[in-house]
Design a protein around this motif. Structure first.
Motif, short mmCIF file in Angstrom:
data_model
loop_
_atom_site.label_atom_id
_atom_site.label_comp_id
_atom_site.label_asym_id
_atom_site.label_seq_id
_atom_site.Cartn_x
_atom_site.Cartn_y
_atom_site.Cartn_z
N ARG A 230 0.93 -1.21 0.10
CA ARG A 230 -0.10 0.19 0.03
C ARG A 230 0.99 1.24 0.03
NH1 ARG A 230 -4.63 -1.30 4.57
NH2 ARG A 230 -5.88 -2.84 3.14
N SER A 268 -0.48 -6.40 2.80
CA SER A 268 -1.85 -6.39 3.14
C SER A 268 -2.23 -7.93 2.76
CB SER A 268 -2.54 -5.32 2.33
OG SER A 268 -3.43 -5.83 1.88
N ARG A 281 5.74 -7.95 9.10
CA ARG A 281 4.75 -7.13 8.61
C ARG A 281 5.18 -5.70 7.80
NH1 ARG A 281 -0.49 -9.33 9.07
NH2 ARG A 281 -0.71 -8.13 7.27
N GLU A 283 3.96 -2.48 5.07
CA GLU A 283 2.89 -1.84 4.51
C GLU A 283 3.36 -1.46 2.82
OE1 GLU A 283 -0.19 0.40 6.38
OE2 GLU A 283 0.50 2.10 5.29
#
Ligand code: CTP
Length: 457
Positions: A230, A268, A281, A283
């Protein structure tokens, strides 16, 4: 892999689950060959036998060939408590009853569900194909004709009419089971373009326990990227993509099952990530780049900290050149100034070349339309393997449980794989990866180049 499919005549039933109902005619022996023909078209087959059929053909034969427990007792429950013929009815793409006896036609025409074949036909909304076989006089009897007419006109079943020829009685007449190719054609036609009904194995009857794959990645460290990136426009908006992370998560789970240590870098995703993976994780593309740099190392040690990188993530190609620090308010019009993102995969290949042993690098290519660009991508990015799929094709791509991919290899011909679950794609990919890693290690031991592919030079 391509060798598995060498004897296939086509792929008209790729990814399909076909229920083959066999009833008690002497022609039941032909069901063995019919099963093989359906599998040759790419189908998985679930066999259902009436009690009399079990006297003509051994369940063990059909179980061994189909890889699935045969259903023959209408009262039996599966080990998990589900009702077998209902699971079949709910999961199959098509039912084919071949051979269908006069007795069975009569029972079916009247909805008498005393055996698993009638019970599953009654319970299913999948199309049903029926291929009768019996003595000529029996087939010509008004009772049989009326039953066939009821199945065809009343229930909408496709009838594959029997053929004329020598019969088991020694007589000649109409009653021989139709030529098997015609039955397969009728099965293909009955499915048409319907979507796959139950792509997930959990919705189907279980397979006979498969030989567990060896722990052929034991001691290996595999890095997998999954999901979409993203790219922030302002504090509340971003540019994203449709990636669900299913493919990357399936690869990570499969690699763990084969004994690997797995680092999973996830953007995501809409699926649970496998327990047991070391998860980072991220983004944005920049965060993914930083996470990869951490693993690949920059400068310093030339020792690789991992054996393979599988880039299943859908990485943005463009991102806003400037991030608005406060929420943009609606104006009359707005245009975004986008800049290309760095090609992380190509960068990883370049860095990996300097490491020892040289990690194997796998890329993905999501295309819409022709896969020709994937061939160029394989070379441009310098990867060892490229998994290409046409994301616009039904059953393939973002958010689906299944995928039809073409595997391109730097060292060999392209392989088109049938429609498979993402887990099956993952396992086939890891079969190839394990082979490449073993080849790399063998070459290192004999003092040959540690660079697995010529194209890396
Ligand atoms: N990829 C990457 N960095 C990017 C874009 C893509 O590392 N900035 C990786 C993806 O993870 C995937 C492979 O490159 O493994 C191919 O992605 P794809 O979007 O199909 O190719 P692109 O490089 O974007 O090429 P094109 O824009 O020409 O389709």
């Amino acid at each position: 892999m391509s060798q598995d499919r060498g004897d296939r005549v086509g792929h008209r039933l790729d990814g399909r689950l076909v229920a083959l109902g066999v009833t008690g005619s002497i022609a039941a022996y032909k069901s063995v060959e019919l099963l093989r023909l359906l599998e040759a078209e790419g189908a998985e087959v679930q066999v259902l036998l009436t009690p009399t059929a079990t006297r003509f053909v051994a369940p063990l034969t059909l179980e061994a060939l189909s890889g699935r427990p045969v259903e023959s007792d209408v009262m039996a429950l599966l080990a998990d408590g589900r009702i077998g013929h209902i699971v079949v009815a709910d999961s199959v793409d098509v039912m084919v009853v071949a051979p269908a006896t006069a007795q069975w036609l009569g029972a079916m025409a009247n909805g008498l569900a005393a055996d698993v074949v009638t019970a599953a036909c009654l319970a299913t909304s999948a199309p049903v194909v029926v291929a009768p076989a019996m003595d000529g006089e029996m087939y010509g009897h008004p009772a049989t004709r009326a039953n066939v007419a009821r199945l065809r006109d009343g229930f909408g079943y496709a009838i594959v009419e029997p053929e004329s020829g020598p019969l088991a009685s020694g007589q000649t007449g109409v009653g021989r089971l139709a030529e098997l190719g015609r039955i397969v054609d009728a099965v293909v036609a009955a499915i048409g373009s319907r979507p796959v009904r139950a792509p997930g194995p959990e919705l189907r009857l279980p397979r006979i326990a498969e030989r567990p794959r060896e722990a052929d990645l034991d001691g290996r460290h595999i890095v997998v990227t999954a999901g979409g990136t993203r790219e922030a426009i302002d504090p509340v908006r971003f540019i994203g993509n449709r990636s669900s992370g299913r493919m990357g998560a399936a690869i990570a789970a499969a690699a763990l099952d084969r004994g690997a240590r797995v680092s999973l870098i996830a953007g995501s995703v809409d699926v649970p990530l496998p327990a047991g993976a070391e998860i980072t994780r991220i983004e944005s593309t920049a965060e993914l780049e930083a996470a990869l740099a951490g693993l690949l190392g920059t400068g310093g040690s030339r020792r690789a900290g991992f054996d393979a990188l599988i880039m299943a993530a859908a990485v943005a190609d463009f991102r806003p050149r400037h991030l608005a620090t406060t929420k943009l308010s609606r104006g009359s019009a707005m245009s975004l100034d986008l800049e290309p993102t760095p090609d992380l995969l190509a960068g990883a290949v370049a860095t990996a070349r300097e490491l020892r042993p040289v990690p194997v690098i796998v890329g993905f290519a999501a295309e819409t339309g022709s896969l020709a660009r994937a061939v160029e991508k394989l070379q441009r990015k310098g990867v060892d393997l490229l998994v290409a799929n046409d994301v616009s094709e039904p059953g393939s791509g973002f958010g689906t449980e299944t995928n039809r991919v073409t595997l391109l290899a730097a060292d060999g011909p392209a392989e088109g794989w049938p429609l498979l679950t993402k887990r099956e794609v993952a396992d086939r990919l890891l079969d190839r990866l394990a082979g490449l890693l073993d080849g790399r290690d063998a070459a290192a031991q004999t003092g040959a180049s540690e660079v697995p592919q010529e194209s890396r030079s």
